[in-house]
Design an enzyme around this catalytic site. Structure first.
Site, PDB file in Angstrom:
ATOM      1  N   PHE A   1      28.048  94.017 119.122  1.00 47.17           N
ATOM      2  CA  PHE A   1      28.114  94.784 120.386  1.00 47.17           C
ATOM      3  C   PHE A   1      29.095  94.199 121.387  1.00 47.17           C
ATOM      4  CE2 PHE A   1      25.189  91.470 121.875  1.00 47.17           C
ATOM      5  CZ  PHE A   1      25.645  91.274 123.171  1.00 47.17           C
TER       6      PHE A   1
ATOM      7  N   LYS B   1      31.223 100.441 110.698  1.00 52.05           N
ATOM      8  CA  LYS B   1      29.864 100.670 111.221  1.00 52.05           C
ATOM      9  C   LYS B   1      29.803  99.862 112.515  1.00 52.05           C
ATOM     10  CE  LYS B   1      26.082  99.195 111.644  1.00 52.05           C
ATOM     11  NZ  LYS B   1      25.537  99.118 113.039  1.00 52.05           N
TER      12      LYS B   1
ATOM     13  N   GLU C   1      25.143  99.690 116.991  1.00 50.73           N
ATOM     14  CA  GLU C   1      24.433 100.877 117.507  1.00 50.73           C
ATOM     15  C   GLU C   1      24.239 100.771 119.017  1.00 50.73           C
ATOM     16  OE1 GLU C   1      23.478  98.448 115.597  1.00 50.73           O
ATOM     17  OE2 GLU C   1      21.324  98.414 115.198  1.00 50.73           O
ATOM     18  N   ARG C   2      24.539  99.579 119.589  1.00 44.71           N
ATOM     19  CA  ARG C   2      24.403  99.436 121.041  1.00 44.71           C
ATOM     20  C   ARG C   2      25.671  99.865 121.783  1.00 44.71           C
ATOM     21  NH1 ARG C   2      21.778  93.541 121.189  1.00 44.71           N
ATOM     22  NH2 ARG C   2      22.558  93.428 119.071  1.00 44.71           N
TER      23      ARG C   2
ATOM     24  N   SER D   1      25.754  88.116 114.291  1.00 44.58           N
ATOM     25  CA  SER D   1      24.992  86.868 114.418  1.00 44.58           C
ATOM     26  C   SER D   1      24.883  86.157 113.061  1.00 44.58           C
ATOM     27  CB  SER D   1      23.591  87.193 114.946  1.00 44.58           C
ATOM     28  OG  SER D   1      22.948  88.071 114.051  1.00 44.58           O
TER      29      SER D   1
ATOM     30  N   CYS E   1      31.413  85.099 121.165  1.00 44.08           N
ATOM     31  CA  CYS E   1      31.143  84.126 120.094  1.00 44.08           C
ATOM     32  C   CYS E   1      31.888  82.823 120.353  1.00 44.08           C
ATOM     33  CB  CYS E   1      31.559  84.691 118.750  1.00 44.08           C
ATOM     34  SG  CYS E   1      33.332  84.931 118.636  1.00 44.08           S
TER      35      CYS E   1
ATOM     36  N   GLU F   1      22.216  79.299 119.187  1.00 45.81           N
ATOM     37  CA  GLU F   1      23.142  80.061 120.038  1.00 45.81           C
ATOM     38  C   GLU F   1      22.332  80.838 121.076  1.00 45.81           C
ATOM     39  OE1 GLU F   1      24.958  83.687 118.449  1.00 45.81           O
ATOM     40  OE2 GLU F   1      26.870  83.070 119.327  1.00 45.81           O
TER      41      GLU F   1
HETATM   42  P1  NAD Z   1      24.005  91.382 115.194  1.00 41.03           P
HETATM   43  O1  NAD Z   1      24.076  90.428 114.066  1.00 41.03           O
HETATM   44  O2  NAD Z   1      22.672  91.711 115.754  1.00 41.03           O
HETATM   45  O3  NAD Z   1      24.647  92.794 114.775  1.00 41.03           O
HETATM   46  C1  NAD Z   1      25.930  92.873 114.197  1.00 41.03           C
HETATM   47  C2  NAD Z   1      25.991  94.103 113.299  1.00 41.03           C
HETATM   48  O4  NAD Z   1      25.053  93.952 112.228  1.00 41.03           O
HETATM   49  C3  NAD Z   1      25.629  95.398 114.013  1.00 41.03           C
HETATM   50  O5  NAD Z   1      26.503  96.413 113.585  1.00 41.03           O
HETATM   51  C4  NAD Z   1      24.194  95.671 113.576  1.00 41.03           C
HETATM   52  O6  NAD Z   1      23.901  97.038 113.495  1.00 41.03           O
HETATM   53  C5  NAD Z   1      24.142  95.044 112.192  1.00 41.03           C
HETATM   54  N1  NAD Z   1      22.814  94.499 111.882  1.00 41.03           N
HETATM   55  C6  NAD Z   1      21.949  93.911 112.751  1.00 41.03           C
HETATM   56  N2  NAD Z   1      20.849  93.500 112.101  1.00 41.03           N
HETATM   57  C7  NAD Z   1      21.013  93.846 110.807  1.00 41.03           C
HETATM   58  C8  NAD Z   1      20.222  93.677 109.646  1.00 41.03           C
HETATM   59  N3  NAD Z   1      19.034  93.095 109.692  1.00 41.03           N
HETATM   60  N4  NAD Z   1      20.699  94.137 108.475  1.00 41.03           N
HETATM   61  C9  NAD Z   1      21.913  94.735 108.405  1.00 41.03           C
HETATM   62  N5  NAD Z   1      22.713  94.921 109.475  1.00 41.03           N
HETATM   63  C10 NAD Z   1      22.270  94.476 110.666  1.00 41.03           C
HETATM   64  O7  NAD Z   1      24.982  90.836 116.328  1.00 41.03           O
HETATM   65  P2  NAD Z   1      25.161  91.364 117.812  1.00 41.03           P
HETATM   66  O8  NAD Z   1      23.966  90.989 118.602  1.00 41.03           O
HETATM   67  O9  NAD Z   1      25.587  92.773 117.801  1.00 41.03           O
HETATM   68  O10 NAD Z   1      26.418  90.505 118.285  1.00 41.03           O
HETATM   69  C11 NAD Z   1      26.317  89.218 118.830  1.00 41.03           C
HETATM   70  C12 NAD Z   1      26.488  88.164 117.767  1.00 41.03           C
HETATM   71  O11 NAD Z   1      27.755  88.320 117.120  1.00 41.03           O
HETATM   72  C13 NAD Z   1      26.506  86.764 118.343  1.00 41.03           C
HETATM   73  O12 NAD Z   1      25.786  85.925 117.490  1.00 41.03           O
HETATM   74  C14 NAD Z   1      27.973  86.392 118.350  1.00 41.03           C
HETATM   75  O13 NAD Z   1      28.234  85.015 118.315  1.00 41.03           O
HETATM   76  C15 NAD Z   1      28.448  87.074 117.108  1.00 41.03           C
HETATM   77  N6  NAD Z   1      29.882  87.285 117.126  1.00 41.03           N
HETATM   78  C16 NAD Z   1      30.639  86.533 116.299  1.00 41.03           C
HETATM   79  C17 NAD Z   1      32.012  86.657 116.319  1.00 41.03           C
HETATM   80  C18 NAD Z   1      32.874  85.813 115.426  1.00 41.03           C
HETATM   81  O14 NAD Z   1      34.045  86.107 115.337  1.00 41.03           O
HETATM   82  N7  NAD Z   1      32.374  84.797 114.763  1.00 41.03           N
HETATM   83  C19 NAD Z   1      32.623  87.576 117.183  1.00 41.03           C
HETATM   84  C20 NAD Z   1      31.802  88.361 118.002  1.00 41.03           C
HETATM   85  C21 NAD Z   1      30.428  88.201 117.962  1.00 41.03           C
END
Ligand code: NAD
Length: 509
Positions: free
Chosen positions: A155, A179, A182-183, A232, A287, A389
Site C-alpha cells: 500500500f 495485483k 487492496e488498500r 511485508s 520500507c 518492523e
Molecule cells: P502486505 O504484505 O500486507 O501486503 C502486500 C501485498 O500482499 C498486498 O497486495 C496484499 O494484498 C498481499 N497480501 C497480504 N497478505 C497476504 C497473504 N496472506 N497472502 C497473499 N497475499 C497477501 O504489505 P503492506 O502492508 O501492503 O505494505 C507494507 C510492507 O511492505 C512493509 O513491511 C514494508 O516494509 C514493505 N515494503 C517493502 C519494500 C521493499 O522494497 N523491500 C517496499 C515497500 C514496502
C-alpha cells in the site's frame, strides 16, 4: 450527500478495458486523512484471475514479436503521459494513501526513474556473440521474455512500486499482471488508462484487484512464469515458498528495520535534520524509513536525543490539503492500533517515552488515522520494538559504546534492507561499509535508496529470491537466456559423422 452515495465501486483492468468484479466481495478503500470510505475494490475470484491470465497469455506472442524499438516508443509515450497527468496522479495518491503532495510527487519522480531504466531495455537485451568457436561455428546468446508474469504491490507506494516492478517487465516483452494493494487500488487503475493511451496492446498490462485468493491463483497458475512481490516479510516469505514450490522464478521484497549509526564526530545538528525526514516522512510508512538511531557513546546519545526532542516538537501533522504539514496519517485505524500497541509494549518492556504521539491534536472533528511522531530511548536489542518492523511514526534511540557494537547489533538483526551512518571519519565509514550485513548502505545519506539504474534489494529476511528491483538485474529477472550455436556449411564441404563428444582440443598433459 452521504458517504455511502459518494463511494465509488472500482473495477479490474483486463484486456484493455475496465471489468466489473463478479465475486460479490469488496475491500473498502479509505481516505486516511478523513477516515471516510471513498471506494470499494472488487476482490477477484480464482476464476476471474484465471481468465485474466488466459487473455494475457493470448496477447503475449504479439508483444514479444513487436520490434524492441516499437516497444520502447510505447514506454516513451507512457512516460510523457505520467508527466502530463502528474497532478491528477498526485491527487489520487494523496487521497488513498494520506501522503503529502510533496511526498506523492517524489514517489512519481522515482517511479518515472524506473520507466527511464525500462527505456534502456534495448541496451539490456543485447546478447553476446562469439565468432568461430570451432569449425566455423558461431555462438550467441539472446534474452527472451518469460511470458505472463505477476507482480504484487504493497500500500505504501501506490505508484512508485507498481512502476518499479512492472516497467522493465513490459519493456523486455512480457505480459504483466499487477495485483495492487487492496488498500490503494485507485492509482493503479489510473495508470492502466495511461498504458492504454500510450499504445500498449490490450492484454499486456492487467490489473486484478484482490486479496489472498487472487494472489494464490497467481502463485499456483502454471501460466505464470515469474513473480515480483513487494510487501511485508511474513507475506514475502509465503510468496517465495509457494511460488518456488510451483516452479516459478520469485523475487520477494520484504520489510526493513533500518538503522542510522550516529558517530561521536558527526555534526549532530545536520544528522538530526537527516533523521527527522528519513524517520518520520510519510508517517514512517516506507520500507527504507529510518527505524531508529544507534548512537555511539553516552554523551553523544544524550545530546542527540535532546536535539531530536526539540526538533520533533516542531513537526506538523495533518491532512495533505494543508501544504504546511510534514506528514499525514497512517493507512488505516487497524494500522494505527498496531503501532500504539508497539509503543505501549515498549514502555512495558522498560523503554522511556521521550515524545508521545499517541494522541495528536489535529482538529476536533477529524476522524483520520493520525499518529504524532513518537520517540523512545533506553531501548535495547532484546525488546520487541527493536526486533520488529514498526510501520508507523514510533522511532527509537539505542545507545552503544563502539562502532563495532553498532555493526554487531545490526548484523544480528534478522532484517537487512537499509542502513546509514553519519560520521566525519573516512576510516570509520570504510569499516562500516565493509562489515555491515545489509543490502543498501549509506554514508551521510538519510535514506540510501538506490537510483533507478542501480539494483535495489535488501539482505537476510528483507528479501527472498535472487532478483533485484530497479537496475540491470531486473532485466535479467524478467528474461531467460537462450544460447545458439550455428554453422552454415558450404554445399561442397565433406562432412563425416562424429561420435565423440564435441570439443575443440585434445587434452594435453
Ligand atoms: P502486505 O504484505 O500486507 O501486503 C502486500 C501485498 O500482499 C498486498 O497486495 C496484499 O494484498 C498481499 N497480501 C497480504 N497478505 C497476504 C497473504 N496472506 N497472502 C497473499 N497475499 C497477501 O504489505 P503492506 O502492508 O501492503 O505494505 C507494507 C510492507 O511492505 C512493509 O513491511 C514494508 O516494509 C514493505 N515494503 C517493502 C519494500 C521493499 O522494497 N523491500 C517496499 C515497500 C514496502
Amino acid at each position: 450527500m452521504t458517504v455511502q452515495q459518494k463511494m465509488k465501486t472500482l473495477t479490474h483492468f483486463i484486456n484493455g478495458v475496465e471489468v466489473a468484479g463478479t465475486s460479490g466481495r469488496f475491500s473498502e478503500v479509505y481516505n486516511p486523512s478523513t477516515g471516510e470510505v471513498i471506494a470499494q475494490a472488487p476482490l477477484a475470484t480464482k476464476e476471474e484471475v484465471k481468465q485474466a491470465i488466459q487473455l494475457a497469455k493470448a496477447a503475449f506472442p504479439g508483444w514479444k514479436k513487436t520490434a524492441i524499438g516499437k516497444r520502447v516508443e510505447v514506454l516513451h509515450h507512457f512516460r510523457q503521459l505520467l508527466i502530463e497527468k502528474q497532478d491528477e496522479l498526485i491527487a489520487l495518491i494523496c487521497e488513498e494513501s494520506g501522503k503529502t503532495r510533496e511526498d506523492a510527487k517524489g514517489e512519481i519522480v522515482r517511479g518515472i526513474e524506473s520507466v527511464d531504466m525500462a527505456i534502456s531495455a534495448p541496451q539490456m537485451l543485447k546478447g553476446e556473440y562469439s565468432v568461430n568457436v570451432g569449425g566455423n561455428i558461431n555462438a550467441f546468446s539472446a534474452k527472451s521474455p518469460l511470458g505472463v508474469v505477476a507482480t504484487i504491490a504493497p500500500f505504501n507506494f501506490p505508484v512508485m512500486v507498481p512502476l518499479a516492478i512492472t516497467s522493465m517487465a513490459v519493456a523486455v516483452g512480457n505480459a504483466v499482471i499487477l495485483k495492487p494493494s487492496e488498500r490503494v487500488p485507485i492509482s493503479a487503475l489510473f495508470i492502466s488508462k495511461l498504458w492504454k493511451e500510450a499504445g500498449l496492446p490490450d492484454g499486456i498490462w492487467t490489473v486484478v484487484n484482490g486479496d489472498k485468493e487472487a494472489v494464490n491463483e497467481l502463485l499456483e497458475n502454471k501460466e505464470i512464469q515469474a513473480i515480483s512481490f513487494v510487501g511485508s516479510t511474513p507475506v514475502a516469505e509465503y510468496i517465495y515458498q509457494t511460488g518456488t514450490k510451483h516452479n516459478k522464478r520469485v523475487a520477494a521484497f520484504g520489510g526493513g528495520k533500518n538503522f542510522m549509526i550516529v558517530m561521536p564526530d558527526a555534526n549532530l545538528e545536520q544528522t538530526a535534520n537527516a533523521f527527522l525526514g528519513a524517520a518520520y516522512g510519510a508517517a514512517s510508512q516506507r520500507c527504507m524509513a529510518i527505524s531508529g538511531a544507534l548512537v555511539v557513546g553516552k554523551d553523544t546519545e544524550q545530546r542527540f536525543t535532546d536535539i531530536l526532542k526539540e526538533k520533533i516538537a516542531q513537526l506538523k501533522i495533518g491532512p495533505y490539503t494543508d501544504p504546511e504539514v510534514d506528514f499525514g496519517p497512517v493507512i488505516t485505524q487497524q494500522s494505527k492500533d498496531v503501532i500504539i500497541r508497539y509503543i505501549d509494549g515498549a514502555i512495558a518492556e522498560g523503554a522511556n517515552l521521550v515524545i508521545d504521539g499517541r494522541n495528536p491534536k489535529i482538529c476536533e472533528t477529524s476522524k483520520g488515522f493520525y499518529l504524532g511522531p513518537t520517540l523512545l530511548n533506553n531501548v535495547t536489542p532484546d525488546m520487541t520494538i527493536f526486533k520488529e518492523e514498526v510501520f508507523g511514526p514510533a522511532r527509537i534511540v539505542v545507545g552503544v559504546q563502539t562502532l563495532q557494537e553498532a555493526i554487531d547489533v545490526i548484523n544480528n538483526h534478522e532484517l537487512g534492507n537499509g542502513v546509514t551512518m553519519f560520521t566525519n571519519s573516512g576510516a570509520a565509514a570504510r569499516k562500516f561499509q565493509e562489515e555491515i550485513e545489509v543490502g543498501m548502505v549509506g554514508v551521510n545519506v538519510p535514506i540510501p535508496i538506490p537510483v533507478g539504474y542501480h539494483n535495489f534489494g535488501g539482505w537476510k529476511r528483507s528479501k527472498f529470491g535472487e532478483g533485484h528491483m530497479f537496475g540491470p538485474d531486473q532485466a535479467r529477472f524478467f528474461t531467460k537466456a537462450k544460447t545458439i550455436s550455428e554453422r552454415w556449411p558450404d554445399e561442397t564441404e565433406n562432412t563425416t559423422s562424429t561420435f565423440a563428444f564435441p570439443s575443440n582440443n585434445d587434452v594435453k598433459s
